[in-house]
Design an enzyme around this catalytic site. Structure first.
Site, short mmCIF file in Angstrom:
data_model
loop_
_atom_site.label_atom_id
_atom_site.label_comp_id
_atom_site.label_asym_id
_atom_site.label_seq_id
_atom_site.Cartn_x
_atom_site.Cartn_y
_atom_site.Cartn_z
N GLY A 55 0.80 -1.22 0.00
CA GLY A 55 0.00 0.00 0.00
C GLY A 55 0.83 1.27 0.00
CE1 TYR A 82 -9.66 3.51 7.09
CE2 TYR A 82 -10.16 5.84 7.38
CZ TYR A 82 -9.23 4.82 7.29
OH TYR A 82 -7.89 5.10 7.37
P1 NAD Z 1 -3.58 1.33 0.96
O1 NAD Z 1 -4.99 1.13 0.54
O2 NAD Z 1 -2.65 2.05 0.05
O3 NAD Z 1 -2.92 -0.08 1.27
C1 NAD Z 1 -3.59 -1.07 2.00
C2 NAD Z 1 -2.98 -2.41 1.64
O4 NAD Z 1 -3.66 -3.41 2.39
C3 NAD Z 1 -3.14 -2.75 0.15
O5 NAD Z 1 -1.89 -3.07 -0.43
C4 NAD Z 1 -4.10 -3.92 0.15
O6 NAD Z 1 -3.85 -4.88 -0.88
C5 NAD Z 1 -3.84 -4.52 1.53
N1 NAD Z 1 -4.98 -5.30 2.01
C6 NAD Z 1 -6.29 -4.97 1.96
N2 NAD Z 1 -7.04 -5.96 2.44
C7 NAD Z 1 -6.18 -6.92 2.84
C8 NAD Z 1 -6.35 -8.21 3.42
N3 NAD Z 1 -7.58 -8.67 3.70
N4 NAD Z 1 -5.26 -8.94 3.70
C9 NAD Z 1 -4.01 -8.49 3.40
N5 NAD Z 1 -3.78 -7.27 2.83
C10 NAD Z 1 -4.87 -6.53 2.56
O7 NAD Z 1 -3.60 1.99 2.40
P2 NAD Z 1 -2.51 2.93 3.08
O8 NAD Z 1 -2.84 4.32 2.68
O9 NAD Z 1 -1.16 2.40 2.88
O10 NAD Z 1 -2.96 2.79 4.60
C11 NAD Z 1 -2.34 1.85 5.46
C12 NAD Z 1 -2.98 2.01 6.84
O11 NAD Z 1 -2.85 3.36 7.29
C13 NAD Z 1 -4.47 1.69 6.89
O12 NAD Z 1 -4.78 1.07 8.10
C14 NAD Z 1 -5.11 3.05 6.82
O13 NAD Z 1 -6.37 3.06 7.42
C15 NAD Z 1 -4.13 3.88 7.61
N6 NAD Z 1 -4.21 5.31 7.27
C16 NAD Z 1 -3.80 5.77 6.07
C17 NAD Z 1 -3.90 7.12 5.78
C18 NAD Z 1 -3.46 7.68 4.46
O14 NAD Z 1 -3.65 8.88 4.21
N7 NAD Z 1 -2.85 6.87 3.58
C19 NAD Z 1 -4.42 8.00 6.74
C20 NAD Z 1 -4.86 7.48 7.96
C21 NAD Z 1 -4.72 6.12 8.23
N1 SER Z 2 -6.40 9.33 4.27
C1 SER Z 2 -7.37 8.41 4.77
C2 SER Z 2 -8.59 8.39 3.93
O1 SER Z 2 -8.84 9.39 3.26
C3 SER Z 2 -7.76 8.82 6.17
O2 SER Z 2 -7.66 7.76 7.00
O3 SER Z 2 -9.30 7.42 3.94
#
Ligand code: NAD
Ligand code: SER
Length: 314
Positions: A11, A140
């Site tokens: 991700g 979410y």
């Molecule tokens: P993303 O969607 O880019 O990546 C998530 C990854 O999880 C993907 O590669 C997907 O294939 C994998 N995945 C999904 N379901 C799965 C499963 N059942 N088993 C195994 N892998 C699985 O998300 P991200 O932006 O990298 O976010 C990572 C974490 O950080 C998440 O928990 C998200 O809620 C949190 N987060 C992200 C942000 C942001 O702005 N990116 C902000 C707040 C919180």
């Molecule tokens: N950046 C994330 C979203 O937009 C916040 O957790 O879902």
């Protein structure tokens, strides 16, 4: 040397966190897990293809690789979660419960990210405090708040050393973002780097807390390095770098990209953004473990555009 498992390794965050952890601890110390084969960038490093809802797979991975620390990132994000609420609950909660149960049994340390999505319509939108009303308006957000409480429970009841950050919207250039609401900002940067017009799915005045990925990675590693006794928050720390509205980001990019144009066509994601804070009070993180961002909006924009333009030209 710790042995580390990163779930959601493909991700937006996972792909960069795996690289940062491998730079610190060595390639073979970090196991990357995702639904599809993790990208290894040419290095010989351990990886697992699988679903975090599969407890046996997680248990087998932890035993085979003698895991000490888990960064559990696998999740559905806000916009995808509203399209598939049942799947969002299942992936986000079942995966976390398995990780916490295995952490309890095996004495693992855990990092798990929460989000500004834990806040909702009754939360103060400005300088949102660490302790405040938490009434998330999305599935979410419901999974993130439930997850925070589960983490806190496992810490209090079983002594599991699980730590968490409420990330704001994270901005980065290395991957395409994965179904979030703050993704608009990354999309706008990508359009500007290609000198293409951008149609924004949020309204011009929508202001949200944001952070550049290098700061988010540093915050994550600093929190995990902090002495346990310093941590006063065991559900999840507020965290921010700066806030901007969509039109402020557009103006910022227009100063750097001649002729860049943005139009606004809000869709269903506007409702999600409308229930999130505009600015965050992260003073607990600053006081407890010395958090301070290094990138402001200008520094992030210069770095983002430089890297994205390199990619356009490559
Ligand atoms: P993303 O969607 O880019 O990546 C998530 C990854 O999880 C993907 O590669 C997907 O294939 C994998 N995945 C999904 N379901 C799965 C499963 N059942 N088993 C195994 N892998 C699985 O998300 P991200 O932006 O990298 O976010 C990572 C974490 O950080 C998440 O928990 C998200 O809620 C949190 N987060 C992200 C942000 C942001 O702005 N990116 C902000 C707040 C919180
Ligand atoms: N950046 C994330 C979203 O937009 C916040 O957790 O879902």
């Amino acid at each position: 040397m710790p042995r580390i498992l990163v779930t959601g390794a493909n991700g937006q965050i996972g792909s960069e966190l795996v690289a940062a952890l491998r730079a610190r601890h060595g390639h073979r110390a970090v196991v990357a897990l995702d639904l599809e084969a993790p990208r290894q960038n040419g290095v010989d490093a351990p990886s697992v293809v699988g679903d975090v809802r599969d407890r046996a797979l997680l248990e087998d991975t932890m035993a085979t690789h003698d895991i000490d620390v888990v960064y559990h990132l696998a999740s559905l994000l806000s916009a995808t979660g509203e399209q598939h609420p049942n799947r969002a609950w299942d992936v986000n909660m079942t995966g976390l419960k398995h990780v916490l149960d295995l952490a309890k049994e095996r004495g693992l340390r855990v990092f798990w990210p929460s989000s500004i999505a834990v806040f909702g319509p009754s939360t103060p939108r400005t300088d949102t405090p660490q302790r405040t009303v938490l009434d998330p308006a999305t599935m979410y957000g419901v999974t993130k708040r439930s997850g925070e409480l589960l983490c806190q429970y496992y810490h209090r009841r079983y002594g599991v050393d699980v730590r968490s950050l409420r990330y704001p919207g994270l901005i980065s250039y290395q991957t395409v973002p994965g179904g979030g609401t703050t993704d608009y900002a990354i999309d706008m940067y990508r359009a500007a780097a290609r000198s293409e017009p951008y149609v924004c799915f949020l309204s011009a005045g929508t202001r949200l807390p944001m952070m550049y990925m290098p700061d988010a990675l540093r915050a994550t590693l600093d929190l995990m390095d902090a002495p346990a006794a310093a941590l006063s928050v065991r559900d999840s720390y507020n965290l921010t770098a700066f806030s901007f509205s969509a039109e402020e980001l557009a103006a910022h990019l227009q100063e750097r990209v001649d002729g860049f144009s943005v139009t606004y066509r809000p869709d269903e994601r506007q409702h999600i953004a409308d229930n999130w804070p505009a600015t965050i009070d992260d003073s607990a993180a600053r006081a407890d473990w010395g958090w301070a961002p290094r990138y402001d909006l200008a520094a992030m924009t210069d770095d983002m555009l430089a890297h994205l333009r390199d990619r356009v030209e490559a």
